[in-house]
Write a protein that holds these residues in place. Sequence first.
Motif, PDB file in Angstrom:
ATOM      1  N   GLN A  22       0.826  -1.213   0.000  1.00  0.00           N
ATOM      2  CA  GLN A  22       0.000   0.000   0.000  1.00  0.00           C
ATOM      3  C   GLN A  22       0.856   1.256   0.000  1.00  0.00           C
ATOM      4  N   SER A  23       2.003   1.205   0.623  1.00  0.00           N
ATOM      5  CA  SER A  23       2.865   2.394   0.671  1.00  0.00           C
ATOM      6  C   SER A  23       3.648   2.611  -0.620  1.00  0.00           C
ATOM      7  N   ASP A  24       3.569   1.660  -1.563  1.00  0.00           N
ATOM      8  CA  ASP A  24       4.246   1.809  -2.856  1.00  0.00           C
ATOM      9  C   ASP A  24       3.441   2.649  -3.851  1.00  0.00           C
ATOM     10  N   LEU A  25       2.294   3.163  -3.428  1.00  0.00           N
ATOM     11  CA  LEU A  25       1.422   3.912  -4.337  1.00  0.00           C
ATOM     12  C   LEU A  25       1.192   5.337  -3.828  1.00  0.00           C
ATOM     13  N   PRO A  26       2.242   6.147  -3.785  1.00  0.00           N
ATOM     14  CA  PRO A  26       2.091   7.498  -3.227  1.00  0.00           C
ATOM     15  C   PRO A  26       1.148   8.381  -4.027  1.00  0.00           C
ATOM     16  N   GLY A  27       0.988   8.110  -5.298  1.00  0.00           N
ATOM     17  CA  GLY A  27       0.086   8.922  -6.111  1.00  0.00           C
ATOM     18  C   GLY A  27      -1.382   8.692  -5.778  1.00  0.00           C
ATOM     19  N   VAL A  28      -1.673   7.594  -5.083  1.00  0.00           N
ATOM     20  CA  VAL A  28      -3.047   7.327  -4.648  1.00  0.00           C
ATOM     21  C   VAL A  28      -3.302   8.025  -3.324  1.00  0.00           C
TER      22      VAL A  28
ATOM     23  N   ARG B 273     -13.534   3.628   1.004  1.00  0.00           N
ATOM     24  CA  ARG B 273     -13.341   4.833   0.208  1.00  0.00           C
ATOM     25  C   ARG B 273     -13.269   4.395  -1.256  1.00  0.00           C
ATOM     26  N   GLN B 274     -13.741   5.243  -2.147  1.00  0.00           N
ATOM     27  CA  GLN B 274     -13.676   4.932  -3.571  1.00  0.00           C
ATOM     28  C   GLN B 274     -12.517   5.683  -4.219  1.00  0.00           C
ATOM     29  N   LEU B 275     -12.040   5.109  -5.333  1.00  0.00           N
ATOM     30  CA  LEU B 275     -11.008   5.801  -6.106  1.00  0.00           C
ATOM     31  C   LEU B 275     -11.604   7.061  -6.715  1.00  0.00           C
ATOM     32  N   ASN B 276     -10.861   8.167  -6.664  1.00  0.00           N
ATOM     33  CA  ASN B 276     -11.333   9.383  -7.322  1.00  0.00           C
ATOM     34  C   ASN B 276     -10.637   9.528  -8.678  1.00  0.00           C
ATOM     35  N   VAL B 277     -11.015  10.516  -9.434  1.00  0.00           N
ATOM     36  CA  VAL B 277     -10.503  10.702 -10.792  1.00  0.00           C
ATOM     37  C   VAL B 277      -8.988  10.909 -10.796  1.00  0.00           C
ATOM     38  N   ARG B 278      -8.484  11.711  -9.881  1.00  0.00           N
ATOM     39  CA  ARG B 278      -7.043  11.960  -9.819  1.00  0.00           C
ATOM     40  C   ARG B 278      -6.293  10.665  -9.543  1.00  0.00           C
ATOM     41  N   GLN B 279      -6.773   9.862  -8.618  1.00  0.00           N
ATOM     42  CA  GLN B 279      -6.121   8.589  -8.283  1.00  0.00           C
ATOM     43  C   GLN B 279      -6.177   7.613  -9.462  1.00  0.00           C
ATOM     44  N   ILE B 280      -7.308   7.576 -10.122  1.00  0.00           N
ATOM     45  CA  ILE B 280      -7.465   6.684 -11.280  1.00  0.00           C
ATOM     46  C   ILE B 280      -6.484   7.075 -12.377  1.00  0.00           C
ATOM     47  N   ARG B 281      -6.359   8.355 -12.637  1.00  0.00           N
ATOM     48  CA  ARG B 281      -5.410   8.817 -13.667  1.00  0.00           C
ATOM     49  C   ARG B 281      -3.978   8.459 -13.280  1.00  0.00           C
ATOM     50  N   TRP B 282      -3.646   8.653 -12.006  1.00  0.00           N
ATOM     51  CA  TRP B 282      -2.300   8.332 -11.551  1.00  0.00           C
ATOM     52  C   TRP B 282      -2.026   6.829 -11.707  1.00  0.00           C
ATOM     53  N   LEU B 283      -2.981   6.001 -11.316  1.00  0.00           N
ATOM     54  CA  LEU B 283      -2.810   4.551 -11.435  1.00  0.00           C
ATOM     55  C   LEU B 283      -2.651   4.118 -12.898  1.00  0.00           C
ATOM     56  N   ALA B 284      -3.456   4.703 -13.762  1.00  0.00           N
ATOM     57  CA  ALA B 284      -3.363   4.366 -15.186  1.00  0.00           C
ATOM     58  C   ALA B 284      -1.989   4.724 -15.736  1.00  0.00           C
ATOM     59  N   ASP B 285      -1.482   5.891 -15.363  1.00  0.00           N
ATOM     60  CA  ASP B 285      -0.138   6.292 -15.803  1.00  0.00           C
ATOM     61  C   ASP B 285       0.931   5.393 -15.183  1.00  0.00           C
ATOM     62  N   TYR B 286       0.801   5.118 -13.906  1.00  0.00           N
ATOM     63  CA  TYR B 286       1.792   4.331 -13.175  1.00  0.00           C
ATOM     64  C   TYR B 286       1.914   2.913 -13.751  1.00  0.00           C
ATOM     65  N   PHE B 287       0.767   2.289 -14.050  1.00  0.00           N
ATOM     66  CA  PHE B 287       0.776   0.914 -14.563  1.00  0.00           C
ATOM     67  C   PHE B 287       0.731   0.859 -16.084  1.00  0.00           C
ATOM     68  N   ASN B 288       0.676   2.028 -16.719  1.00  0.00           N
ATOM     69  CA  ASN B 288       0.654   2.121 -18.185  1.00  0.00           C
ATOM     70  C   ASN B 288      -0.502   1.304 -18.786  1.00  0.00           C
ATOM     71  N   VAL B 289      -1.703   1.568 -18.257  1.00  0.00           N
ATOM     72  CA  VAL B 289      -2.919   0.900 -18.735  1.00  0.00           C
ATOM     73  C   VAL B 289      -3.984   1.959 -18.989  1.00  0.00           C
ATOM     74  N   PRO B 290      -5.040   1.609 -19.708  1.00  0.00           N
ATOM     75  CA  PRO B 290      -6.124   2.579 -19.926  1.00  0.00           C
ATOM     76  C   PRO B 290      -6.820   2.953 -18.605  1.00  0.00           C
ATOM     77  N   VAL B 291      -7.288   4.185 -18.547  1.00  0.00           N
ATOM     78  CA  VAL B 291      -7.983   4.689 -17.367  1.00  0.00           C
ATOM     79  C   VAL B 291      -9.181   3.822 -16.995  1.00  0.00           C
ATOM     80  N   ASP B 292      -9.897   3.320 -18.003  1.00  0.00           N
ATOM     81  CA  ASP B 292     -11.126   2.565 -17.722  1.00  0.00           C
ATOM     82  C   ASP B 292     -10.863   1.247 -16.988  1.00  0.00           C
ATOM     83  N   MET B 293      -9.621   0.831 -16.861  1.00  0.00           N
ATOM     84  CA  MET B 293      -9.307  -0.362 -16.078  1.00  0.00           C
ATOM     85  C   MET B 293      -9.689  -0.173 -14.616  1.00  0.00           C
ATOM     86  N   PHE B 294      -9.624   1.054 -14.139  1.00  0.00           N
ATOM     87  CA  PHE B 294      -9.868   1.327 -12.718  1.00  0.00           C
ATOM     88  C   PHE B 294     -11.241   1.944 -12.452  1.00  0.00           C
ATOM     89  N   ILE B 295     -12.077   1.993 -13.475  1.00  0.00           N
ATOM     90  CA  ILE B 295     -13.420   2.582 -13.291  1.00  0.00           C
ATOM     91  C   ILE B 295     -14.421   1.478 -13.070  1.00  0.00           C
TER      92      ILE B 295
END
Length: 133
Positions: free
Chosen positions: A91-97, A111-133
């Motif tokens: 959990q501590s490896d994801l500072p952008g969340v 708690r739910q993922l917000n838009v900023r967190q979803i964008r960060w995760l998509a960039d971090y894992f290099n996947v489409p944003v909709d993976m986390f929606i």
Amino acid sequence: MNLQIEQAIQHWPFVAPLLRKPKTEADYDALVVVLDELTDLIGDDEIHPLMGLVDIIGDWVEAYDLAHHPMPKASGVDVLRSVMQEHGLTQSDLPGVGTQSVVSEILSGKRQLNVRQIRWLADYFNVPVDMFI
């Protein structure tokens, strides 16, 4: 009569079992076995004479899968758990969340993922944003 048609008639009893779209689970299972055997035989040879047969059977197996074995829809949190496990992250490896406690609340459903967190995760894992929606 066309020579190709004559040859098809002559060989049809041997080929016909391979050229039937699956209508039942047993048909599907039989085609999967055939497809596995063909891919073992062909390997990576894209110009193998049986590649057309592999394409046909593969399309039928895929269509049957989509119609009869749909993939369950995973939530963004399920995807997050999966990619964390796949990459060996904590959990501590994801500072952008957020902080470890924020990530913990997200993973526990508090708690739910917000838009900023979803964008960060998509960039971090290099996947489409909709993976986390």
